[in-house]
Design a protein around this motif. Sequence first.
Motif, mmCIF file in Angstrom:
data_model
loop_
_atom_site.group_PDB
_atom_site.id
_atom_site.type_symbol
_atom_site.label_atom_id
_atom_site.label_comp_id
_atom_site.label_asym_id
_atom_site.label_seq_id
_atom_site.Cartn_x
_atom_site.Cartn_y
_atom_site.Cartn_z
ATOM 1 N N GLU A 1 6.771 -36.708 -28.277
ATOM 2 C CA GLU A 1 6.632 -38.145 -28.082
ATOM 3 C C GLU A 1 6.885 -38.905 -29.360
ATOM 4 N N LYS B 1 8.465 -38.032 -32.171
ATOM 5 C CA LYS B 1 9.710 -37.981 -32.918
ATOM 6 C C LYS B 1 10.974 -37.894 -32.051
ATOM 7 N N TYR B 2 10.899 -37.225 -30.890
ATOM 8 C CA TYR B 2 12.157 -36.882 -30.235
ATOM 9 C C TYR B 2 12.398 -37.587 -28.908
ATOM 10 N N GLN B 3 11.467 -38.466 -28.518
ATOM 11 C CA GLN B 3 11.645 -39.193 -27.270
ATOM 12 C C GLN B 3 13.011 -39.866 -27.261
ATOM 13 N N GLY B 4 13.280 -40.584 -28.361
ATOM 14 C CA GLY B 4 14.516 -41.336 -28.512
ATOM 15 C C GLY B 4 15.742 -40.457 -28.411
ATOM 16 N N VAL B 5 15.680 -39.313 -29.111
ATOM 17 C CA VAL B 5 16.819 -38.403 -29.161
ATOM 18 C C VAL B 5 17.184 -37.962 -27.746
ATOM 19 N N ASP C 1 16.482 -39.472 -24.932
ATOM 20 C CA ASP C 1 16.984 -40.573 -24.135
ATOM 21 C C ASP C 1 18.449 -40.843 -24.427
ATOM 22 N N GLU C 2 18.787 -40.810 -25.748
ATOM 23 C CA GLU C 2 20.172 -41.042 -26.166
ATOM 24 C C GLU C 2 21.114 -40.099 -25.433
#
Lengths: 230, 572
Positions: free
Chosen positions: A219, A221-225, A227-228
């Motif tokens: 949550e 650190k990598y949520q964004g990754v 989603d991208e």
Amino acid sequence: MEEKIMIERFTRSQRVQHFLLLVSFIILIVTGLALKFHDSWFGKLVITLEGGVIARGIFHRFAAVLLIFVAFYHFFYIIFTRYGHDEFLLVLPKFKDFKAAFQSVKFTLGLSAEHAEIDKYAPPDKFQYWAVVAGSFLMIITGLVLWYQTQAMLVLPKWAIDITRVVHSYQGVIIAVVILLWHLYIVHLNPKRFPMSRIWIDGKVSLEELKVEHPLEYERKYQGVADENK
Amino acid sequence: MLKVKIIFKTFLFGLSLSLLLPVKGWGQFSNADCLNCHGDKTLSRMVKGRTISLYLDEPLFKKSIHGELECTNCHQSIKELPHAEKLASPDCGTCHSDVRGMVSKGLHNLIKDGCWACHGTHDIKSSQVSTSITHKDNRTELCLKCHKDRENVFFTTYQHSSVEFPGGAKGKVHCYQCHDSHRASLPEPVKVCGTCHNKIFAELNKSVHAKAKLRELPNCRNCHSEHKVKAGELVDKFTRLTQEISGCRECHSKETEDYFQGMHGKEFQKKNPDVPSCVSCHGAHGILSEKDPESPIFHNNIIKLCVKCHEDEKLMAKYEQLPQPVVFKAFEKSVHGMAVEEHGLLVAPSCIECHGAHEMRPADDPKSPVNKVNIAHTCAKCHPGIDEVYQRSIHGVTLSKGILDSPTCTDCHGEHDITAVRDPSGRVSPKNIPKTCSACHAEEKIVKKYGLLPVAYDTYKDSFHGIAHKFGEIVVADCASCHGYHDILPSSDPRSSINPKNIPQTCGKCHKGASENFAKGKVHIEATKESSLGVYIVRKFYTWFIGILAILFVAYILLDVLGRRRRRIKGI
């Protein structure tokens, strides 16, 4: 097939530290247990292969020096590097670790369907880290006393040296037990990763796996990754 | 014709007489005159109640070597006829003065009957004639006429009654060959025997006896009974031993008595023919001084001498209680045996330096130099300094108090197979010291009996020293490195190397700069409450700790494996 997204969980510096620690531990444990169990076939075989007790001592001390070096390296690493210091803060034991550990047990026993809320380091990881820190510290101190026993005995009486020897000997067994029975199982030998995880070589885990095992870290650190990529 | 013959014979007889008479005293009387009376066979006279014939058998006389002599040539006291009844005996020496001279010096001079006891009277024949009683082949029988008691032994048991002479001829040795016919002397044995036994004679001449110039040398007779002499191999072995010993005993009484005190002598008295006599070791004829390198009892030859019997497998198989040949072979390989045999050292001990020579007593004899209580003194003959140290040590002191379990030299060093300290196979080499000491110090009976530290050996084996030693490091401390060897004392003794006061110094031999803290704590650590409490507690703690950890880890693994399996089946 969808390509897995790999995350570098351990940096190269950490992997090097781990590797040096691993080498020194293996040498120390093998040569140390050979001395402890000198009457067994294992002890006899190892000491003979090493070329006698004197040579065994030299191997052991060589590995000890390596361990001391790694210990210092790690000490400076967590104090003077940003990333190292952050990692150190993550591995510090916190109250919620107990809650997480309890939840893990419940999950394992099937009493709860929810995974424990775990950040980068799970309770067993923290336990192992601190066991290694404490164990190494004790082993280095007692080892140095035994190595320089004549000098040590300027201060310590003979009986203290004798106790030191017992501590060093049994503490070595504890470290061997922790590593053989627990660490190796958790990281390599469990059914999911058997026979070996490559993480100690490349430091990488899949994002998927990370999401399951370290939900808080995911949550954070990598949520964004993730989603991208979608 | 007959008449003519008689006249001719009478003439010839007269002629011959006339030719003789002028030489033999013409105008006196002739043999014929004597025969007028002595030709009568009945002529006799009484001497002390016995009838002695005075008849002369003329033909017999004529055939004798003296047949051409006048009666009066011998019977010189007869000057006229008839002559006196009692006459002086004839004196053969008138003509045979040289022979008479010899006889008068000999034992037979005592014989009243003089020459004719052997030679006869009127019937004397030349000794060259084979029928003569004095012919060399008949002479022994002649002697036996008087020396009858000797007959049996001479012709039945004498080696000399049937001899093979050099060159192969067979025959017997006659009386005269030793005694001389006319001198009839008691022979000088060595010289007389040596005329035939010249090899032995030569040996005798080289012997220590010949060189000693004693007033009375031992002669053949001392050992070989004179007339009963037999070749050694024909005598049964025990008789031979008896003869040998009794021969030497005449002069060497002390040595013989010593011999009888020893094992060999005692066995001899039990009539055991396997024991050595004097001759077995010293030799027989050519006995040499012990200083002569050729002598079998020269220091460096003694081992060879003893092993002649003691390495004889067959002989030793008969005596199981004796050390067997393997022991003697080990001695020859020992530091002492090698020093004597390989390096020729005179100061190194052969057999007799420890066991004694003539008085070779068994080890269980309290007087034996190899009896346990005497061994240290025996070794001290060569190693005096060490004995002095040993006598002060706990082992020496207790042994002298009669505790026979205490070790003496041989208990650690071995007996016959003693090796140098630097010999890795030896009992006292650093490699083997713990094994040697533990023979007693890890032996339950002894440890209990004398209240020794029961765990000394086990705890040593488990120490850094013991482990290193086990893996072949010999520089590491063994028992002797700390406790000493000849000077071992209990730690309570202030002189002891392991007395707390001395421990820093003792440890400091290897651990340079060892402090007084070395003495604060035990060396032989036994992890019990009573012995080393600290070590005991720590070990107990860790044992539990490790046990619990291991159980937890195993439980974790089991739960994890089962959990994963359960989730997989359920498909979560």
